[in-house]
Design an enzyme around this catalytic site. Structure first.
Site, PDB file in Angstrom:
ATOM      1  N   ASP A  27      40.359 -39.779  42.390  1.00 62.60           N
ATOM      2  CA  ASP A  27      39.136 -40.292  42.661  1.00 62.60           C
ATOM      3  C   ASP A  27      38.375 -40.517  41.219  1.00 62.60           C
ATOM      4  O   ASP A  27      38.140 -39.504  40.213  1.00 62.60           O
ATOM      5  CB  ASP A  27      38.314 -39.560  43.380  1.00 62.60           C
ATOM      6  CG  ASP A  27      36.957 -40.515  43.903  1.00 62.60           C
ATOM      7  OD1 ASP A  27      37.118 -41.709  43.780  1.00 62.60           O
ATOM      8  OD2 ASP A  27      35.837 -40.142  44.434  1.00 62.60           O
ATOM      9  N   HIS A  67      26.736 -46.482  38.395  1.00 63.44           N
ATOM     10  CA  HIS A  67      26.776 -45.203  39.227  1.00 63.44           C
ATOM     11  C   HIS A  67      26.703 -43.895  38.253  1.00 63.44           C
ATOM     12  O   HIS A  67      25.930 -43.070  38.485  1.00 63.44           O
ATOM     13  CB  HIS A  67      28.122 -44.997  40.187  1.00 63.44           C
ATOM     14  CG  HIS A  67      28.151 -43.707  40.894  1.00 63.44           C
ATOM     15  ND1 HIS A  67      27.151 -43.421  41.947  1.00 63.44           N
ATOM     16  CD2 HIS A  67      28.966 -42.717  41.109  1.00 63.44           C
ATOM     17  CE1 HIS A  67      27.405 -42.305  42.370  1.00 63.44           C
ATOM     18  NE2 HIS A  67      28.608 -41.872  41.976  1.00 63.44           N
ATOM     19  N   GLU A 100      33.576 -47.368  47.979  1.00 61.76           N
ATOM     20  CA  GLU A 100      34.559 -47.570  46.916  1.00 61.76           C
ATOM     21  C   GLU A 100      35.844 -48.526  47.460  1.00 61.76           C
ATOM     22  O   GLU A 100      35.643 -48.906  48.575  1.00 61.76           O
ATOM     23  CB  GLU A 100      35.292 -46.062  46.769  1.00 61.76           C
ATOM     24  CG  GLU A 100      34.411 -45.065  46.426  1.00 61.76           C
ATOM     25  CD  GLU A 100      34.947 -43.731  45.641  1.00 61.76           C
ATOM     26  OE1 GLU A 100      36.142 -43.966  45.379  1.00 61.76           O
ATOM     27  OE2 GLU A 100      34.279 -42.693  45.821  1.00 61.76           O
TER      28      GLU A 100
END
Length: 420
Positions: free
Chosen positions: A137, A144, A212
């Site tokens: 990830d 963000h 995502e």
């Protein structure tokens, strides 16, 4: 945004507003409902049907040099097909668009074969389309990063200096990646102590979503041999939507010094459909300018993103209607997919077919584009309306039935509105 081609039409009726036209043909794996003995089978989506690729192969319709006689579509996952690389992917796409086109009689005029190959979506259930060996990830949205940094460190230095030199990431838990629609059990763990008390232990009180997208790796690389930045696209099969569930209270207490653990590893949801990079080509766009300039191993000739509008919808369990809680766009991503993959392998790390690497939360430049509750509500100090409830988060007493990504009507028709 590029206009999709109107010239290619399918004999399969595609409902108005469908995101599964012949220009898309995303790949997945399905099982017929009520047929327990049948193993999962690869498919592509076309309108309200799944095209059974094993049946297409049995009919001898994959007759090109890469796929003729190949067992890749008689597997229970797409991994073998992914490992065959772009020549096989493009051959499959060209063959499928040909046999599904309005001018091609091979399926159109053969009722028995057509009924064998085209299975109504209502008669199938989708399963995880790949065996995921590794999951990484990343943290590649500058918006963000700034939102989180503002909460953790304040407005003076919200983003660490290293962030602008490399795609920050961590290794996630591959075994808990599940297909959309799988129930998620609220995780238990420790949270911050109150005053001088012991840490809280119990169900997470701050269960959160993260909108995502995840890239699916095709051919990998040998251990010790990095993937060159300008070759990285050849190693990426396509993209799928991802919800990286996060238990914010557990994550906040455990994350220093080694990063997320139990707050992330309990479940990660992905769409059953993978949209290929070839299908996304009409939506390529310039990626954001990077300052400072990346180091040479991350400097790419074609610095591109994809113009993919995204939405997250939430429907509380006891309510009839879902609400949009955020809208954003993939094009805001600071570090591109190819930069992420090149960086991942620069130390010699080997990737394998079916590995996943995700973008991180895809927040945009304004508050309404914050793609999780944590930053959307400024660490739960603000409320976010969900169907009029004013819930600041998915709390322990308000179970969430489903969170969805939505590419929005503007992206019609090449990418599915809801990749469930």
């Amino acid at each position: 945004m590029a206009e999709p081609s109107q010239q290619l039409r399918s004999f399969v009726e595609v409902p108005a507003g469908s995101h599964f036209p012949i220009q898309n043909l995303p790949f997945g794996v399905f099982r017929r409902r009520g047929v327990q003995a049948q193993a999962p089978r690869p498919a592509v989506a076309i309108g309200d049907f799944a095209l059974d690729l094993a049946a297409v192969a049995d009919a001898g319709l994959f007759d090109g040099p890469a796929l003729s006689g190949s067992p890749c579509f008689h597997q229970e996952t797409l991994n073998m097909f992914l490992g065959m690389g772009r020549p096989a992917w493009r051959e499959a796409r060209a063959t499928l668009q040909k046999i599904l086109s309005a001018d091609e009689p091979v399926l159109r005029d053969n009722e028995a074969l057509r009924n064998k190959c085209l299975v109504p979506m209502s008669d199938i259930e989708m399963v995880l389309p790949i065996t995921v060996g590794g999951y990484t990830d990343f943290f590649c949205s500058v918006h963000h990063a700034m939102n989180c940094g503002f909460i953790f460190r304040g407005p003076q230095t919200p983003v660490n200096p290293n962030w602008f030199y490399l795609p920050v990431g961590y290794n996630g838990r591959a075994s808990s990646i599940v297909v959309s629609g799988t129930n998620v059990i609220r995780p238990r763990g420790q949270g911050h102590p109150t005053g001088n008390s012991a840490p809280y232990f119990g169900p997470s009180q701050k269960l959160d979503f993260e909108l995502e997208m995840a890239a699916i790796v095709g051919p990998g690389n040998e251990l010790g041999k990095p993937i060159d930045i300008n070759d990285a696209e050849e190693h990426i099969f396509g993209l799928t939507l991802m919800n990286d569930w996060s238990a914010r209270d557990i994550q906040a207490w455990e994350t220093i010094p080694l990063g997320p653990f139990l707050g992330k590893s309990f479940s990660t949801t992905v769409s059953p459909w993978i949209v290929t990079l070839d299908a996304l080509k009409p939506f390529m766009c310039d990626a954001p300018k990077q300052e400072p300039e990346p180091l040479p191993y991350l400097a790419e000739k074609n610095h591109i993103n994809y113009d993919i509008p995204l939405e997250a919808w939430i429907k509380p369990k006891d309510q009839n209607d879902a609400s949009i809680v955020t809208k954003t766009n993939f094009k805001h991503l600071y570090w591109t997919l190819t930069q992420q993959l090149a960086h991942h392998t620069i130390n010699g790390c080997n990737m394998r077919p079916g590995d996943i690497f995700a973008t991180g939360t895809l927040s945009g430049p304004v508050w309404s584009k914050h793609c999780n509750f944590y930053t959307h509500s400024m660490n739960l100090t603000l409320t976010c309306a969900i169907s009029g409830t004013g819930l600041p988060r998915v709390s322990a007493g308000a179970d969430m039935e489903r969170a969805e990504g939505d590419t929005g009507g503007e992206f019609d028709p090449q990418v599915p509105r809801r990749w469930r």
